[in-house]
Design a protein around this motif. Structure first.
Motif, PDB file in Angstrom:
ATOM      1  N   LYS A 222     -13.418  19.684  74.344  1.00  0.00           N
ATOM      2  CA  LYS A 222     -14.744  19.870  74.553  1.00  0.00           C
ATOM      3  C   LYS A 222     -15.472  21.299  74.028  1.00  0.00           C
ATOM      4  N   GLN A 223     -14.535  22.450  74.221  1.00  0.00           N
ATOM      5  CA  GLN A 223     -14.795  23.606  73.719  1.00  0.00           C
ATOM      6  C   GLN A 223     -13.580  23.939  72.485  1.00  0.00           C
ATOM      7  N   HIS A 224     -14.097  24.228  71.400  1.00  0.00           N
ATOM      8  CA  HIS A 224     -13.183  24.817  70.411  1.00  0.00           C
ATOM      9  C   HIS A 224     -13.385  26.375  69.957  1.00  0.00           C
ATOM     10  N   SER A 225     -12.498  27.056  69.390  1.00  0.00           N
ATOM     11  CA  SER A 225     -12.653  28.348  69.028  1.00  0.00           C
ATOM     12  C   SER A 225     -13.285  28.511  67.680  1.00  0.00           C
ATOM     13  N   ASP A 226     -13.852  29.560  67.426  1.00  0.00           N
ATOM     14  CA  ASP A 226     -14.663  29.667  66.261  1.00  0.00           C
ATOM     15  C   ASP A 226     -13.836  30.093  65.084  1.00  0.00           C
TER      16      ASP A 226
ATOM     17  N   ASN B  93      -9.854  19.462  67.338  1.00  0.00           N
ATOM     18  CA  ASN B  93     -10.967  20.021  67.878  1.00  0.00           C
ATOM     19  C   ASN B  93     -10.607  21.494  68.471  1.00  0.00           C
TER      20      ASN B  93
END
Length: 120
Positions: free
Chosen positions: A42-46, A102
């Motif tokens: 759901k969250q990915h790094s930049d 992702n």
């Protein structure tokens, strides 16, 4: 004279009919395309990931499929070939897999001029 001409034509016709009429065999092409079954994060790094080039050891680095006959003997299959060389297929599949997971903002290939945060 007419007998010889008729005999020659008959011989040519009978010989032409007895020749094999096999069509040239077109090789079947294969593609390595693994599918990711897991759900992406759901969250990915930049951060960006730059994937290096993939190297494949001989004799598997060509377009032909290769079969191992014994410990030191391999045989190429000329009727089954990859659609492109294995190193390109594996590199593209790896990049696509990581992008679908992702984990990173983007995974780019070696030929890209972007400056990544990480390199593989």
């Amino acid at each position: 004279m007419i007998k010889y001409l008729f005999a020659g034509i008959t011989t040519v016709v009978l010989t032409a009919c007895s020749l094999p009429t096999r069509a040239p065999v077109t090789p079947t092409s294969w593609l390595v395309a693994p599918q990711r079954a897991g759900a992406p994060l759901k969250q990915h790094s930049d951060y960006w990931l730059k994937i290096g080039s993939v190297s494949v050891a001989p004799p598997f680095d060509g377009k032909s499929l290769v079969y191992r006959i014994s410990d030191q003997r391999y045989e190429k299959d000329f009727y089954n070939v990859y659609s492109t060389i294995p190193s390109e297929m594996i590199g593209n599949a790896e990049r696509e897999w990581i992008n679908k997971s992702n984990i990173f903002a983007v995974a780019v290939g070696q030929n890209n001029s972007f400056f990544p945060y990480y390199s593989e």
